[in-house]
Design a protein around this motif. Structure first.
Motif, PDB file in Angstrom:
ATOM      1  N   GLN A 170       4.099   7.742  16.443  1.00 51.87           N
ATOM      2  CA  GLN A 170       3.720   8.687  15.396  1.00 51.87           C
ATOM      3  C   GLN A 170       4.939   9.106  14.595  1.00 51.87           C
ATOM      4  O   GLN A 170       4.908   9.205  13.364  1.00 51.87           O
ATOM      5  CB  GLN A 170       3.042   9.911  16.004  1.00 51.87           C
ATOM      6  CG  GLN A 170       1.746   9.604  16.733  1.00 51.87           C
ATOM      7  CD  GLN A 170       1.135  10.856  17.334  1.00 51.87           C
ATOM      8  OE1 GLN A 170       1.304  11.952  16.815  1.00 51.87           O
ATOM      9  NE2 GLN A 170       0.426  10.698  18.443  1.00 51.87           N
ATOM     10  N   GLY A 171       6.032   9.368  15.309  1.00 52.89           N
ATOM     11  CA  GLY A 171       7.249   9.773  14.626  1.00 52.89           C
ATOM     12  C   GLY A 171       7.831   8.681  13.759  1.00 52.89           C
ATOM     13  O   GLY A 171       8.291   8.923  12.636  1.00 52.89           O
ATOM     14  N   ILE A 172       7.809   7.456  14.268  1.00 50.96           N
ATOM     15  CA  ILE A 172       8.367   6.336  13.518  1.00 50.96           C
ATOM     16  C   ILE A 172       7.607   6.120  12.212  1.00 50.96           C
ATOM     17  O   ILE A 172       8.184   5.719  11.196  1.00 50.96           O
ATOM     18  CB  ILE A 172       8.356   5.069  14.391  1.00 50.96           C
ATOM     19  CG1 ILE A 172       9.501   5.128  15.401  1.00 50.96           C
ATOM     20  CG2 ILE A 172       8.444   3.796  13.551  1.00 50.96           C
ATOM     21  CD1 ILE A 172       9.532   3.991  16.386  1.00 50.96           C
ATOM     22  N   ARG A 173       6.307   6.407  12.210  1.00 48.22           N
ATOM     23  CA  ARG A 173       5.497   6.236  11.004  1.00 48.22           C
ATOM     24  C   ARG A 173       5.683   7.359   9.984  1.00 48.22           C
ATOM     25  O   ARG A 173       5.123   7.313   8.895  1.00 48.22           O
ATOM     26  CB  ARG A 173       4.022   6.150  11.379  1.00 48.22           C
ATOM     27  CG  ARG A 173       3.645   4.902  12.160  1.00 48.22           C
ATOM     28  CD  ARG A 173       2.127   4.781  12.219  1.00 48.22           C
ATOM     29  NE  ARG A 173       1.731   3.588  12.933  1.00 48.22           N
ATOM     30  CZ  ARG A 173       1.311   3.568  14.197  1.00 48.22           C
ATOM     31  NH1 ARG A 173       1.261   4.694  14.883  1.00 48.22           N
ATOM     32  NH2 ARG A 173       0.972   2.445  14.781  1.00 48.22           N
ATOM     33  N   SER A 174       6.464   8.356  10.328  1.00 49.26           N
ATOM     34  CA  SER A 174       6.639   9.493   9.427  1.00 49.26           C
ATOM     35  C   SER A 174       7.213   9.043   8.083  1.00 49.26           C
ATOM     36  O   SER A 174       8.092   8.182   8.019  1.00 49.26           O
ATOM     37  CB  SER A 174       7.585  10.514  10.062  1.00 49.26           C
ATOM     38  OG  SER A 174       8.003  11.475   9.117  1.00 49.26           O
ATOM     39  N   ALA A 180       9.170  10.744   6.427  1.00 46.67           N
ATOM     40  CA  ALA A 180      10.421  11.482   6.268  1.00 46.67           C
ATOM     41  C   ALA A 180      11.603  10.515   6.316  1.00 46.67           C
ATOM     42  O   ALA A 180      12.257  10.329   7.340  1.00 46.67           O
ATOM     43  CB  ALA A 180      10.553  12.533   7.362  1.00 46.67           C
ATOM     44  N   ALA A 181      11.889   9.914   5.187  1.00 52.50           N
ATOM     45  CA  ALA A 181      12.905   8.862   5.136  1.00 52.50           C
ATOM     46  C   ALA A 181      14.311   9.374   5.376  1.00 52.50           C
ATOM     47  O   ALA A 181      15.223   8.591   5.649  1.00 52.50           O
ATOM     48  CB  ALA A 181      12.846   8.162   3.782  1.00 52.50           C
ATOM     49  N   ALA A 182      14.522  10.675   5.328  1.00 48.69           N
ATOM     50  CA  ALA A 182      15.856  11.217   5.588  1.00 48.69           C
ATOM     51  C   ALA A 182      16.210  11.177   7.068  1.00 48.69           C
ATOM     52  O   ALA A 182      17.386  11.282   7.432  1.00 48.69           O
ATOM     53  CB  ALA A 182      15.947  12.661   5.072  1.00 48.69           C
ATOM     54  N   PHE A 183      15.197  11.028   7.936  1.00 43.10           N
ATOM     55  CA  PHE A 183      15.456  10.979   9.375  1.00 43.10           C
ATOM     56  C   PHE A 183      15.699   9.537   9.775  1.00 43.10           C
ATOM     57  O   PHE A 183      14.844   8.667   9.573  1.00 43.10           O
ATOM     58  CB  PHE A 183      14.264  11.558  10.146  1.00 43.10           C
ATOM     59  CG  PHE A 183      14.509  11.747  11.617  1.00 43.10           C
ATOM     60  CD1 PHE A 183      15.586  12.494  12.064  1.00 43.10           C
ATOM     61  CD2 PHE A 183      13.671  11.174  12.555  1.00 43.10           C
ATOM     62  CE1 PHE A 183      15.812  12.675  13.428  1.00 43.10           C
ATOM     63  CE2 PHE A 183      13.878  11.344  13.912  1.00 43.10           C
ATOM     64  CZ  PHE A 183      14.965  12.101  14.357  1.00 43.10           C
ATOM     65  N   PRO A 184      16.862   9.210  10.363  1.00 46.47           N
ATOM     66  CA  PRO A 184      17.228   7.797  10.556  1.00 46.47           C
ATOM     67  C   PRO A 184      16.346   7.027  11.521  1.00 46.47           C
ATOM     68  O   PRO A 184      16.336   5.793  11.485  1.00 46.47           O
ATOM     69  CB  PRO A 184      18.666   7.881  11.082  1.00 46.47           C
ATOM     70  CG  PRO A 184      18.826   9.264  11.615  1.00 46.47           C
ATOM     71  CD  PRO A 184      17.956  10.131  10.762  1.00 46.47           C
ATOM     72  N   TRP A 185      15.568   7.722  12.378  1.00 43.51           N
ATOM     73  CA  TRP A 185      14.764   7.012  13.370  1.00 43.51           C
ATOM     74  C   TRP A 185      13.399   6.599  12.838  1.00 43.51           C
ATOM     75  O   TRP A 185      12.602   6.023  13.578  1.00 43.51           O
ATOM     76  CB  TRP A 185      14.613   7.878  14.622  1.00 43.51           C
ATOM     77  CG  TRP A 185      15.920   8.097  15.313  1.00 43.51           C
ATOM     78  CD1 TRP A 185      16.801   9.104  15.080  1.00 43.51           C
ATOM     79  CD2 TRP A 185      16.511   7.272  16.317  1.00 43.51           C
ATOM     80  NE1 TRP A 185      17.906   8.958  15.884  1.00 43.51           N
ATOM     81  CE2 TRP A 185      17.752   7.842  16.656  1.00 43.51           C
ATOM     82  CE3 TRP A 185      16.111   6.102  16.968  1.00 43.51           C
ATOM     83  CZ2 TRP A 185      18.606   7.292  17.616  1.00 43.51           C
ATOM     84  CZ3 TRP A 185      16.950   5.555  17.934  1.00 43.51           C
ATOM     85  CH2 TRP A 185      18.182   6.147  18.252  1.00 43.51           C
ATOM     86  N   THR A 186      13.094   6.866  11.597  1.00 41.23           N
ATOM     87  CA  THR A 186      11.801   6.471  11.049  1.00 41.23           C
ATOM     88  C   THR A 186      11.867   5.078  10.423  1.00 41.23           C
ATOM     89  O   THR A 186      12.917   4.628   9.973  1.00 41.23           O
ATOM     90  CB  THR A 186      11.318   7.456   9.977  1.00 41.23           C
ATOM     91  OG1 THR A 186      12.225   7.427   8.870  1.00 41.23           O
ATOM     92  CG2 THR A 186      11.232   8.871  10.530  1.00 41.23           C
ATOM     93  N   ALA A 187      10.714   4.423  10.397  1.00 38.16           N
ATOM     94  CA  ALA A 187      10.631   3.118   9.743  1.00 38.16           C
ATOM     95  C   ALA A 187      10.930   3.251   8.260  1.00 38.16           C
ATOM     96  O   ALA A 187      11.509   2.350   7.646  1.00 38.16           O
ATOM     97  CB  ALA A 187       9.248   2.515   9.966  1.00 38.16           C
ATOM     98  N   ALA A 188      10.541   4.379   7.671  1.00 40.04           N
ATOM     99  CA  ALA A 188      10.803   4.593   6.245  1.00 40.04           C
ATOM    100  C   ALA A 188      12.301   4.599   5.957  1.00 40.04           C
ATOM    101  O   ALA A 188      12.772   4.025   4.975  1.00 40.04           O
ATOM    102  CB  ALA A 188      10.171   5.913   5.796  1.00 40.04           C
ATOM    103  N   HIS A 189      13.069   5.233   6.830  1.00 36.67           N
ATOM    104  CA  HIS A 189      14.530   5.265   6.642  1.00 36.67           C
ATOM    105  C   HIS A 189      15.122   3.868   6.787  1.00 36.67           C
ATOM    106  O   HIS A 189      16.079   3.512   6.092  1.00 36.67           O
ATOM    107  CB  HIS A 189      15.166   6.203   7.662  1.00 36.67           C
ATOM    108  CG  HIS A 189      16.648   6.355   7.497  1.00 36.67           C
ATOM    109  ND1 HIS A 189      17.202   7.369   6.751  1.00 36.67           N
ATOM    110  CD2 HIS A 189      17.694   5.626   7.974  1.00 36.67           C
ATOM    111  CE1 HIS A 189      18.518   7.260   6.774  1.00 36.67           C
ATOM    112  NE2 HIS A 189      18.837   6.212   7.517  1.00 36.67           N
TER     113      HIS A 189
END
Length: 320
Positions: A294-298, A300-309
């Protein structure tokens, strides 16, 4: 815990404990692919199968074929579940280097799981140890139902310590303490792991937890604080014991890694592990219980652990 714990090893048990209750089989070749992908991504240790009776645990019937398909270097990082000296002999003859000799602290569960009482399993352990060591391998003492038993209820911690202190277990490289049903709370885990660690200071203590009551990550962190040097998890929280009514999946590997932040892990690898988890559980038609997904799909691209980042494509939703 105040920061990363690079000295704590994560062992992924997807291909043993994770597969025990699955309805769909996983081909041998696919299991070997998963072993190699997990090792490539940096997972330090894996549990790859079991010598339990194939008629009782069909998804693991090809364990020795998996062993045969791996290289010696790969097998150095892999473990096979065993319950008898004969299991040990078969495993090492096939090329396995590391075996996990399992018995239940509770007699009732040992009879259900292995077909004999705990004392009979314990009495056979010296032969199992000798066989493993003669082949140049390693063997663990694995204690199932160390906290609660599905048939008898809460387990006396002193019973666990009597087995840990029994001279017939000398020679085991590790002591694995299992919350088989996922019914323990962090305080209980901390207390028992601490006692085992003090009793066997020269051996590594391993914590194997399940997430039935949502305490899997908390219990694992408590175990680490109390002295555990290795912890177990399965991709997507897959797993459970077919001989323990009420047991649910293991604590998710992804959730443990995000909490522990070992030195080899970076956000890109965690995203890749999450993608593997989604792919595998979809193949098995199993729900994915990892909260980290769930967190990885966030967004929130500013957080380095997300797929968006990471600039990775959005991970597809897990199966219902």
């Amino acid at each position: 815990m105040t920061g990363p714990t690079p000295d704590v090893l994560l062992r992924d048990v997807t291909l043993r404990d994770g597969l025990q209750l699955t309805g769909k089989p996983l081909p041998t070749e696919r299991k070997i692919e998963i072993v190699r992908e997990l090792l490539r991504l940096g997972v330090p240790s894996l549990e790859i199968g079991s010598l339990a009776r194939p008629d009782l645990v069909p998804p693991l019937a090809d364990t020795l074929d998996v062993v045969a398909g791996l290289t010696a270097a790969e097998l150095e990082r892999c473990w096979v579940w065993v319950a008898t000296p004969r299991h040990v002999a078969r495993a090492v003859e096939a090329g396995a280097r590391n075996v996990q000799y399992c018995l239940s602290v509770s007699d009732a569960h040992n009879r259900a799981n292995i077909g004999r009482d705990t004392e009979t399993s314990l009495a056979a352990m010296p032969e199992a140890i000798a066989t493993a060591l003669a082949a140049g391998g390693r063997i663990e003492l694995c204690l199932a139902t160390a906290f609660t038993c599905p048939f008898d209820g809460p387990v006396d911690p002193d019973r666990v310590l009597r087995i840990v202190a029994d001279p017939r277990t000398a020679g085991a490289a590790d002591v694995v303490v299992c919350d088989t049903l996922g019914q323990a709370a962090p305080g209980e885990v901390s207390a028992l792991i601490g006692r085992v660690h003090r009793e066997r200071p020269d051996e590594r203590v391993v914590f194997h937890g399940h997430d039935t009551w949502g305490q899997g990550v908390a219990n694992t962190l408590a175990a680490v604080d109390a002295g555990a040097g290795m912890v177990d998890g399965a991709l997507g929280g897959l797993g459970g014991c077919p001989f323990a009514p009420g047991a649910s999946g293991n604590t998710a590997t992804e959730d443990l890694l995000f909490a522990l932040r070992p030195s080899w892990l970076d956000p890109a690898r965690l995203v890749d592990l999450a993608a593997l988890s989604i792919e595998l559980l979809a193949e098995l038609d199993e729900p994915n219980r990892s909260r980290t997904l769930q967190g990885i799909r966030s967004p929130a691209a500013a957080f380095p652990w997300t797929a968006a980042h990471q600039g990775a494509p959005a991970l597809r939703a897990e199966p219902c």
